[in-house]
Structure formats: structure tokens, C-alpha cells
Design an enzyme around this catalytic site. Structure first.
Site, mmCIF file in Angstrom:
data_model
loop_
_atom_site.group_PDB
_atom_site.id
_atom_site.type_symbol
_atom_site.label_atom_id
_atom_site.label_comp_id
_atom_site.label_asym_id
_atom_site.label_seq_id
_atom_site.Cartn_x
_atom_site.Cartn_y
_atom_site.Cartn_z
ATOM 1 N N GLU A 35 39.754 45.580 32.994
ATOM 2 C CA GLU A 35 38.556 46.433 33.039
ATOM 3 C C GLU A 35 37.926 46.505 34.423
ATOM 4 O O GLU A 35 37.033 47.323 34.669
ATOM 5 C CB GLU A 35 37.526 45.925 32.031
ATOM 6 C CG GLU A 35 36.618 44.793 32.491
ATOM 7 C CD GLU A 35 37.263 43.421 32.580
ATOM 8 O OE1 GLU A 35 36.520 42.442 32.791
ATOM 9 O OE2 GLU A 35 38.506 43.306 32.446
ATOM 10 N N HIS B 25 41.814 40.621 34.073
ATOM 11 C CA HIS B 25 40.727 41.584 33.883
ATOM 12 C C HIS B 25 41.198 43.029 34.091
ATOM 13 O O HIS B 25 41.012 43.593 35.179
ATOM 14 C CB HIS B 25 39.587 41.282 34.853
ATOM 15 C CG HIS B 25 38.794 40.074 34.518
ATOM 16 N ND1 HIS B 25 37.798 40.082 33.567
ATOM 17 C CD2 HIS B 25 38.864 38.807 34.992
ATOM 18 C CE1 HIS B 25 37.261 38.871 33.478
ATOM 19 N NE2 HIS B 25 37.900 38.079 34.325
ATOM 20 N N CYS C 245 39.961 37.657 29.282
ATOM 21 C CA CYS C 245 39.558 36.445 29.992
ATOM 22 C C CYS C 245 38.787 35.514 29.052
ATOM 23 O O CYS C 245 39.373 34.929 28.157
ATOM 24 C CB CYS C 245 38.789 36.790 31.257
ATOM 25 S SG CYS C 245 38.682 35.391 32.411
#
Length: 244
Positions: free
Chosen positions: A185, A183, A105
Site C-alpha cells: 500500500e 507494504h 505487515c
């Protein structure tokens, strides 16, 4: 990049704020035997005044670097220029040294900026889960992936776009750099942290049902972690030639 064995390889994970752990991305590196080092740029007490100074580790001394997201914009140098300019320079040094970098990002937007692209406000910001069109399912699976961004990049010269959706370019590779707009994660716990640090009001202002966002994130948690694992493996294969 060093010639260390897998058990000796070190990955640096750059966290720009206190509420953004690396989740399954860090877990995959650790599971593969990498030593994981973390650097926090803006501590919790400075979250509302993020123009801090920080002593970045030398990115070029690691075997890989992961640069995470941020609630701030890559181009807002009046607010975060004290550290975003040095970070961009570290990314250029890593590139020159052949160190693989995974930018997530904001981290992907910094890669675009560092290497001759640009970042600007998007006409189509995204909050929530979205599929993407990918040219390489083995490196960047099609999702769904979690999105939370108001900016988007213009590709740097020489970059190859790997994925996109109607809102923005979603992934590109340039030498040993892989940039992502989404994202991988994210976990339910990290989303709760974002929401607790101003995200709830912002999401509601944009018409997002926060309860449903959390519920869907919980439902997709297992699948999303599996895709994150595949993405880290793809990054290592394509950018680091170190696929497990």
C-alpha cells in the site's frame, strides 16, 4: 461471505493510525467496483497514547477485510491491548465465517497470532526496498517491496508459506487469509507521513539514508503500484475466488 455481486461487495480497511492510507490497495478494490469502508483505530490526537478503545465493525459482515500496518507491536498488550485483543477476535470470527482477509505487515502478524502462530522481535529488522523469494509469482510478485518492520511471525499451524527473504517469512496463506510482511500500500506520500511521525529519527538511528529512501520510493512508485494491483488480484483469486 455473502453472495453479493461485484458492485455490491464491501471491503473493510482497518487503519491502525492516522498516517497509513491504503494507497493502491484501496484503489484497486475501488477500480473493481467494490465499496470501500474505512475504520481508524487510533486517531491522530491519541498517536502517542494509543491505548484507546474502538468499536470495530463486525468483520464477518463484509465480503473482504484488509488489515493494515501499525507502528506498534502485535504482542504489546500493555500498550494496545484495549483494541488489539478485540481485533484478533474479529479476525477469528472472519475466518470462521469464510471472509477473506488480507493482512499487511502488522495485519499479517495479527493473522499469525489469531490462528495459532506467534510474533516476536526480529534479529534482522528491515527498512527499505527488498526483493523476496516467492513460490507463486502470480499471487505474490517478487518485488521489490517496501519493508518497515522490527518483528516477524512464526507460521500458524496449517499455513502455507508463499514468500520469504533472509530476514523473515514474507507471505503465507491459510484458508481465506493472506498475510504479508511487506507494504504493497505504500506511496511516497504515505512514507512521508511515517517519517513525519517519528520515522525519520528511527530510520536514521538504524543507518538508513532517509533522502535516498524517499528518492527510491519516488522512482519505484509506478512499478510498485502495478505490483500492488497484481497482488490484490491474486488475493481475490486465491482467497476470495473473485478475480476480475
Amino acid at each position: 461471505m455473502s453472495t453479493a455481486t461485484t458492485s455490491e461487495r464491501r471491503v473493510l480497511i482497518v487503519h491502525h493510525d492516522h498516517a497509513s492510507p491504503a494507497g493502491p490497495v484501496a484503489d484497486r478494490f475501488a477500480a473493481l467496483g467494490w465499496q470501500v469502508a474505512d475504520h481508524l483505530v487510533v486517531p491522530a490526537e491519541s498517536f502517542h497514547a494509543p491505548g484507546v478503545t474502538t468499536a470495530f465493525p463486525e468483520f464477518s459482515e463484509f465480503d473482504a477485510v484488509v488489515v493494515l500496518g501499525s507502528p506498534w507491536s502485535a504482542y504489546d498488550h500493555e500498550l494496545i491491548g484495549s483494541w488489539v485483543r478485540p481485533e484478533i477476535e474479529q479476525l477469528r470470527k472472519a475466518d470462521a465465517a469464510g471472509v477473506p482477509v488480507l493482512g499487511i505487515c502488522f495485519g499479517g502478524q495479527l493473522l499469525a497470532t489469531a490462528h495459532g502462530g506467534s510474533v516476536a522481535r526480529s534479529d534482522t529488522p528491515e527498512i527499505g526496498w527488498a526483493d523476496i523469494e516467492t513460490d507463486d509469482e502470480g499471487t505474490v510478485p517478487g518485488g521489490p517491496w517496501f519493508q518497515w518492520h522490527y518483528d516477524r511471525w512464526q507460521l500458524p499451524p496449517g499455513a502455507t508459506e508463499l514468500a520469504r527473504n533472509p530476514a523473515a517469512s514474507q507471505a503465507f496463506v491459510l484458508r481465506r487469509n493472506l498475510a504479508l510482511q511487506f507494504h504493497p500500500e505504500l506511496t511516497t506520500a504515505s512514507l512521508a507521513g511515517w517519517l513525519a511521525n517519528g520515522g525519520t529519527a528511527e530510520a536514521a538511528r538504524r543507518g538508513v539514508d532517509v533522502a535516498e529512501l524517499l528518492a527510491r520510493t519516488e522512482r519505484l512508485a509506478g512499478e510498485a503500484a502495478g505490483r500492488a494491483t497484481a497482488l490484490v488480484d491474486g488475493f481475490l483469486r486465491v482467497c476470495a475466488a473473485a478475480h476480475p
